[in-house]
Design a protein around this motif. Structure first.
Motif, PDB file in Angstrom:
ATOM      1  N   ALA A 145     -19.895 -45.001  41.835  1.00 10.48           N
ATOM      2  CA  ALA A 145     -20.542 -43.988  43.145  1.00 10.48           C
ATOM      3  C   ALA A 145     -20.892 -42.604  42.564  1.00 10.48           C
ATOM      4  O   ALA A 145     -21.988 -42.190  43.104  1.00 10.48           O
ATOM      5  N   ALA A 146     -20.485 -41.847  41.436  1.00  9.95           N
ATOM      6  CA  ALA A 146     -20.840 -40.866  40.905  1.00  9.95           C
ATOM      7  C   ALA A 146     -22.343 -41.183  40.191  1.00  9.95           C
ATOM      8  O   ALA A 146     -23.129 -40.304  40.439  1.00  9.95           O
ATOM      9  N   MET A 147     -22.611 -42.109  39.797  1.00 15.80           N
ATOM     10  CA  MET A 147     -23.814 -42.755  39.292  1.00 15.80           C
ATOM     11  C   MET A 147     -24.715 -42.599  40.318  1.00 15.80           C
ATOM     12  O   MET A 147     -26.131 -42.019  40.253  1.00 15.80           O
ATOM     13  N   THR A 164     -21.368 -33.407  35.208  1.00 18.20           N
ATOM     14  CA  THR A 164     -20.407 -33.521  35.968  1.00 18.20           C
ATOM     15  C   THR A 164     -20.272 -35.272  35.874  1.00 18.20           C
ATOM     16  O   THR A 164     -19.129 -35.733  35.802  1.00 18.20           O
ATOM     17  N   LEU A 165     -21.407 -36.070  35.844  1.00 16.72           N
ATOM     18  CA  LEU A 165     -21.302 -37.446  35.698  1.00 16.72           C
ATOM     19  C   LEU A 165     -20.623 -37.880  34.396  1.00 16.72           C
ATOM     20  O   LEU A 165     -20.012 -38.598  34.509  1.00 16.72           O
ATOM     21  N   GLU A 166     -20.991 -37.124  33.535  1.00 16.83           N
ATOM     22  CA  GLU A 166     -20.129 -37.299  32.159  1.00 16.83           C
ATOM     23  C   GLU A 166     -18.549 -37.338  32.244  1.00 16.83           C
ATOM     24  O   GLU A 166     -17.969 -38.275  31.703  1.00 16.83           O
ATOM     25  N   VAL A 167     -18.240 -36.417  33.008  1.00 17.64           N
ATOM     26  CA  VAL A 167     -16.638 -36.449  33.080  1.00 17.64           C
ATOM     27  C   VAL A 167     -16.223 -37.554  34.040  1.00 17.64           C
ATOM     28  O   VAL A 167     -15.312 -38.371  33.659  1.00 17.64           O
ATOM     29  N   TYR A 168     -17.088 -38.225  34.959  1.00 15.98           N
ATOM     30  CA  TYR A 168     -16.615 -39.362  35.650  1.00 15.98           C
ATOM     31  C   TYR A 168     -16.701 -40.668  34.830  1.00 15.98           C
ATOM     32  O   TYR A 168     -15.999 -41.501  34.852  1.00 15.98           O
ATOM     33  N   ARG A 169     -17.731 -40.685  33.947  1.00 13.93           N
ATOM     34  CA  ARG A 169     -17.722 -41.667  32.768  1.00 13.93           C
ATOM     35  C   ARG A 169     -16.567 -41.554  31.873  1.00 13.93           C
ATOM     36  O   ARG A 169     -16.025 -42.717  31.689  1.00 13.93           O
ATOM     37  N   ILE A 170     -16.162 -40.451  31.481  1.00 12.56           N
ATOM     38  CA  ILE A 170     -14.840 -40.391  30.526  1.00 12.56           C
ATOM     39  C   ILE A 170     -13.730 -40.815  31.239  1.00 12.56           C
ATOM     40  O   ILE A 170     -12.883 -41.564  30.764  1.00 12.56           O
ATOM     41  N   CYS A 171     -13.709 -40.644  32.700  1.00 10.54           N
ATOM     42  CA  CYS A 171     -12.392 -41.061  33.417  1.00 10.54           C
ATOM     43  C   CYS A 171     -12.481 -42.373  33.803  1.00 10.54           C
ATOM     44  O   CYS A 171     -11.577 -42.853  34.590  1.00 10.54           O
ATOM     45  N   ALA A 172     -13.547 -43.192  33.644  1.00 11.84           N
ATOM     46  CA  ALA A 172     -13.780 -44.448  34.274  1.00 11.84           C
ATOM     47  C   ALA A 172     -12.695 -45.467  33.856  1.00 11.84           C
ATOM     48  O   ALA A 172     -12.433 -46.223  34.817  1.00 11.84           O
TER      49      ALA A 172
END
Length: 81
Positions: free
Chosen positions: A30-32, A44-52
């Motif tokens: 969803a962040a993407m 910010t997207l990178e943080v969501y990627r790390i937490c994926a």
């Protein structure tokens, strides 16, 4: 109208509760969507990627800690209330 429905669905998904199976990946997908629309910056997207792969990890404190995504954090706060 379909775009509004899609945005509402993606908003629901980016707010998937922590701890649910695959929730980290769901939030990242969803962040993407929001990043592609220009509503979320790359940091910010990178943080969501790390937490994926971390279903129990809340990306918001990490975003705050890194000092990125101010506009996204404001949106999360205002639209979640």
């Amino acid at each position: 109208m379909a775009d509004e429905a899609e945005a509402a669905e993606q908003w629901r998904l980016v707010n998937t509760p922590l701890g649910e199976e695959w929730s980290g990946r769901t939030r990242y997908a969803a962040a993407m969507y929001f990043h592609k629309r220009g509503e979320m910056d790359a940091e910010t997207l990178e943080v969501y990627r790390i937490c994926a792969r971390l279903d129990r990890e809340d990306p918001l404190p990490i975003i705050r800690e890194r000092g990125v995504g101010r506009r996204w954090l404001e949106r999360m706060t205002s639209e979640s209330s």
